[in-house]
Design a protein around this motif. Structure first.
Motif, PDB file in Angstrom:
ATOM      1  N   SER A  20     -38.046  -6.280  18.064  1.00 46.10           N
ATOM      2  CA  SER A  20     -37.729  -6.191  16.642  1.00 46.10           C
ATOM      3  C   SER A  20     -37.138  -7.517  16.184  1.00 46.10           C
ATOM      4  O   SER A  20     -36.877  -8.419  16.982  1.00 46.10           O
ATOM      5  CB  SER A  20     -36.723  -5.056  16.406  1.00 46.10           C
ATOM      6  N   GLU A  21     -36.910  -7.634  14.904  1.00 44.73           N
ATOM      7  CA  GLU A  21     -36.347  -8.873  14.351  1.00 44.73           C
ATOM      8  C   GLU A  21     -34.944  -9.118  14.899  1.00 44.73           C
ATOM      9  O   GLU A  21     -34.592 -10.251  15.232  1.00 44.73           O
ATOM     10  CB  GLU A  21     -36.320  -8.783  12.817  1.00 44.73           C
ATOM     11  N   THR A  22     -34.141  -8.072  15.024  1.00 45.39           N
ATOM     12  CA  THR A  22     -32.776  -8.245  15.549  1.00 45.39           C
ATOM     13  C   THR A  22     -32.804  -8.607  17.035  1.00 45.39           C
ATOM     14  O   THR A  22     -32.000  -9.428  17.487  1.00 45.39           O
ATOM     15  CB  THR A  22     -31.933  -6.975  15.337  1.00 45.39           C
ATOM     16  N   GLU A  23     -33.741  -8.019  17.789  1.00 49.58           N
ATOM     17  CA  GLU A  23     -33.870  -8.381  19.205  1.00 49.58           C
ATOM     18  C   GLU A  23     -34.329  -9.829  19.350  1.00 49.58           C
ATOM     19  O   GLU A  23     -33.894 -10.544  20.254  1.00 49.58           O
ATOM     20  CB  GLU A  23     -34.851  -7.450  19.911  1.00 49.58           C
ATOM     21  N   ALA A  24     -35.182 -10.260  18.445  1.00 51.55           N
ATOM     22  CA  ALA A  24     -35.655 -11.646  18.484  1.00 51.55           C
ATOM     23  C   ALA A  24     -34.508 -12.607  18.211  1.00 51.55           C
ATOM     24  O   ALA A  24     -34.402 -13.659  18.862  1.00 51.55           O
ATOM     25  CB  ALA A  24     -36.770 -11.853  17.466  1.00 51.55           C
ATOM     26  N   LEU A  25     -33.621 -12.262  17.297  1.00 49.71           N
ATOM     27  CA  LEU A  25     -32.471 -13.119  17.013  1.00 49.71           C
ATOM     28  C   LEU A  25     -31.526 -13.187  18.210  1.00 49.71           C
ATOM     29  O   LEU A  25     -31.020 -14.256  18.559  1.00 49.71           O
ATOM     30  CB  LEU A  25     -31.725 -12.615  15.774  1.00 49.71           C
ATOM     31  N   THR A  26     -31.287 -12.047  18.846  1.00 48.51           N
ATOM     32  CA  THR A  26     -30.430 -12.021  20.032  1.00 48.51           C
ATOM     33  C   THR A  26     -31.059 -12.826  21.164  1.00 48.51           C
ATOM     34  O   THR A  26     -30.387 -13.622  21.831  1.00 48.51           O
ATOM     35  CB  THR A  26     -30.207 -10.567  20.492  1.00 48.51           C
ATOM     36  N   THR A  27     -32.346 -12.631  21.376  1.00 46.85           N
ATOM     37  CA  THR A  27     -33.055 -13.364  22.427  1.00 46.85           C
ATOM     38  C   THR A  27     -33.060 -14.854  22.133  1.00 46.85           C
ATOM     39  O   THR A  27     -32.901 -15.678  23.043  1.00 46.85           O
ATOM     40  CB  THR A  27     -34.495 -12.840  22.553  1.00 46.85           C
ATOM     41  N   GLN A  28     -33.222 -15.213  20.878  1.00 50.33           N
ATOM     42  CA  GLN A  28     -33.199 -16.621  20.491  1.00 50.33           C
ATOM     43  C   GLN A  28     -31.853 -17.239  20.856  1.00 50.33           C
ATOM     44  O   GLN A  28     -31.802 -18.338  21.411  1.00 50.33           O
ATOM     45  CB  GLN A  28     -33.443 -16.756  18.989  1.00 50.33           C
ATOM     46  N   ALA A  29     -30.768 -16.536  20.583  1.00 51.26           N
ATOM     47  CA  ALA A  29     -29.436 -17.062  20.907  1.00 51.26           C
ATOM     48  C   ALA A  29     -29.271 -17.227  22.416  1.00 51.26           C
ATOM     49  O   ALA A  29     -28.741 -18.243  22.888  1.00 51.26           O
ATOM     50  CB  ALA A  29     -28.361 -16.135  20.351  1.00 51.26           C
ATOM     51  N   HIS A  30     -29.733 -16.246  23.183  1.00 51.13           N
ATOM     52  CA  HIS A  30     -29.636 -16.334  24.647  1.00 51.13           C
ATOM     53  C   HIS A  30     -30.461 -17.501  25.185  1.00 51.13           C
ATOM     54  O   HIS A  30     -29.976 -18.281  26.020  1.00 51.13           O
ATOM     55  CB  HIS A  30     -30.108 -15.031  25.301  1.00 51.13           C
TER      56      HIS A  30
END
Length: 95
Positions: A20-30
């Motif tokens: 999802s978009e929120t998972e993509a943002l979290t993954t991007q930060a990691h």
């Protein structure tokens, strides 16, 4: 190097992972954190330092290479349905 959200979504698409978009943002930060750590490690001057196989210079304790169990091959093959030249014979599976 840092990734954009679009790049993370593209990588997820190529890996056939639904995010999802929120998972993509979290993954991007990691991932960007990992890339920052790699950049820090690459900035360290390692000229003149010999490569190591392990972080600690330890020798491996080895035991003596001696037989520790009795040879029971003859006993095992005595109860087998069929043997030949020390090998177990089994029915053919592939026609």
């Amino acid at each position: 190097m840092s990734l954009t959200t679009e790049q993370v979504l593209r990588i997820a698409h190529l890996a056939r992972i639904e995010v999802s978009e929120t998972e993509a943002l979290t993954t991007q930060a990691h991932l960007n954190g990992i890339f920052a750590l790699i950049e820090q490690m690459q900035a360290v001057d390692t000229r003149g330092i010999e490569p190591m196989a392990h972080a600690q210079d330890l020798g491996q304790r080895l035991r003596d290479d001696v037989v520790s169990e009795p040879d029971r091959r003859a006993a095992f093959q005595a109860v087998a349905p069929e043997t030949e030249a020390g090998l177990y014979l089994v029915p053919k599976v592939i026609e």
